[in-house]
Design an enzyme around this catalytic site. Structure first.
Site, short mmCIF file in Angstrom:
data_model
loop_
_atom_site.label_atom_id
_atom_site.label_comp_id
_atom_site.label_asym_id
_atom_site.label_seq_id
_atom_site.Cartn_x
_atom_site.Cartn_y
_atom_site.Cartn_z
CB CYS B 122 -0.93 0.00 1.20
SG CYS B 122 -2.00 -1.45 1.19
CG HIS B 271 -4.25 3.04 1.35
ND1 HIS B 271 -4.12 2.40 0.14
CD2 HIS B 271 -4.59 2.09 2.24
CE1 HIS B 271 -4.36 1.11 0.31
NE2 HIS B 271 -4.65 0.89 1.58
CG ASN B 302 -7.60 -1.22 -0.15
OD1 ASN B 302 -6.66 -1.02 -0.90
ND2 ASN B 302 -7.46 -1.46 1.14
#
Lengths: 72, 376
Positions: B122, B271, B302
């Protein structure tokens, strides 16, 4: 935050239509699931700066226990 | 947290592609005990919406090459000028060689092009931008193509409702150019390697190589979710607490590094872990919510390493001062303060999977022939 304000906030956090009191048993709520635990974690962190863990939630039985954790 | 700033590098273009196959949470009532009320509650709380999932014939490199080709065509880039290629991901086409070498070949880049693979999740896009900026600021490299994406949704079992609705697939290409008039870029990064096991794929590496019997095990939790050896694990509450410790401070530290206030910032690209987490970060960081979109999560879910890039591409407008905020597996985090004035935003397009790709059986036969020397 007063107790009444806390209960109103918790109703929104859990996205429940049930009337809540400090004695409401978490396991009696249909909405008391993993989503609600994460939402409660976010609420305690955001509004009280209190960090909680899964272990805390295993030990909490009622809405009042969450209030106590929040320092009310 | 480590802070770094670099001059002379400008992000000139970006493009994200998503696979064709779109799943809407409204069609997944089974995750919510077939109870429409529970579904609607989860949508409201978590922001569940649409997510795109790559088919079994599609790899991250397929999509990255597609994103790069479209971006280069739209921006009329001469590929021979690309002298730095970076690929950031954790879920490669093959265990070896790195995807960056595959992409280099498929994109017909020149041999005098340095190719670097970065293995991060991420927080990876920000780390890769920083690496590019660091290598380019001296003028050693003039044009960088950065590929990013992991297709996290493709590998998640639909039986794992803890994580299946959260992830979507998306891959991006970004171009960075050496430019002595470029505004300075600022990066704040950090790692907590003591928490390496909070988001993890335990099987398949040297510590715990796969054995035949591993493929048979299916572990159920109390809620009926299934975990298999091919899949990852995440300690949700620990990751949540880490995020609350790190992300709000990261946003503010990144602004501070650039000497910006929230008023100066056009967009906070956070994020998109899920709506609940992004909203909690925004609240704690005390930044204006209207500048920190959570809608990208509802539209694309996501996208792990590509998440912040997806947020940029999801903005249907020209961007100026942008703060990126990424955090996750590692545990690792990265923030960036970038002035993207003049950048070409290619948005998000659909990757069309070619129909005539070698099947699994054909691929295996190819490698058998390759081993025996029947094929070169």
């Amino acid at each position: 935050m007063t107790n009444e304000e806390f209960l109103t906030e918790m109703q929104d956090v859990l996205q429940t239509e049930e009337e809540l009191s400090m004695d409401t048993v978490l396991d009696d709520l249909d909405e008391w699931d993993s989503l609600s635990v994460m939402a409660t974690m976010a609420f305690l962190e955001k509004s009280f700066g209190i960090k909680t863990t899964m272990k805390d939630y295993h030990e909490m039985k009622t809405i009042g226990d969450i209030a106590k954790k929040a320092g009310l | 947290m480590a802070t770094a700033s670099f001059k002379n590098t400008r992000m000139i273009g970006i493009k994200t592609v998503v696979p064709e196959h779109c799943v809407n949470i409204d069609d997944e009532l089974r995750y919510f005990e077939n109870n429409p009320k529970k579904l609607s509650r989860a949508k409201k709380m978590m922001g569940y919406g649409r997510r795109y999932i790559a088919d079994d014939n599609t790899t991250v490199t397929d999509m990255a090459v597609d994103a790069a080709e479209i971006l280069m065509a739209e921006m009329k880039i001469n590929r021979d000028e690309i002298d730095l290629l970076i690929f950031v991901n954790q879920n490669p086409d093959y265990p070896r060689p790195s995807d960056v070498c595959l992409a280099h070949g498929r994109l017909n880049l020149k041999k005098a092009c340095t190719s670097l693979q970065i293995n991060l999740g991420c927080s990876g896009y920000v780390h890769a931008l920083m690496t590019a900026a660091g290598l380019m600021s001296s003028g050693a490299f003039k044009l960088c193509l950065l590929l990013c994406g992991d297709n996290p949704a493709h590998d998640i079992s639909v039986d794992n409702r803890k994580i299946a609705p959260v992830f979507g697939d998306a891959v991006s290409a970004t171009l960075l150019k050496y430019d002595c008039n470029a505004p300075e870029s600022f990066f704040v990064t950090g790692t907590n390697g003591k928490k390496w096991d909070k988001i993890i794929h335990p099987f398949g590496g040297q510590a715990l190589p796969f054995k035949k019997e591993d493929f048979d095990f299916r572990i159920h939790d109390e809620a009926g979710n299934v975990w298999t050896a091919e899949q990852g694990l995440m300690k949700g509450e620990d990751v949540f607490n880490f995020t609350m410790d790190v992300a709000p401070a990261l946003l503010n530290d990144t602004m501070k590094a650039a000497n910006w206030t929230a008023e100066d910032v056009d967009l906070f690209a956070i994020h998109q872990a899920n709506k609940q987490i992004v909203e909690a970060i925004v609240f704690k960081a005390e930044i204006p919510a209207q500048k920190a979109p959570v809608e990208t999560f509802s539209r694309y879910a996501n996208n792990s390493v590509n998440s912040v890039a997806t947020v940029l591409c999801d903005q249907k407008r020209d961007l100026k001062k942008v703060v990126l905020c990424s955090f996750g597996i590692g545990l690792s985090w990265g923030g960036a303060a970038l002035d993207l004035s003049g950048m070409y935003n290619g948005g998000i397009s659909t990757y069309i999977s070619p129909k005539a790709k070698p099947t699994r059986e054909q691929q295996i036969q190819h490698w058998i022939n390759y081993f025996k020397g029947d094929e070169k």
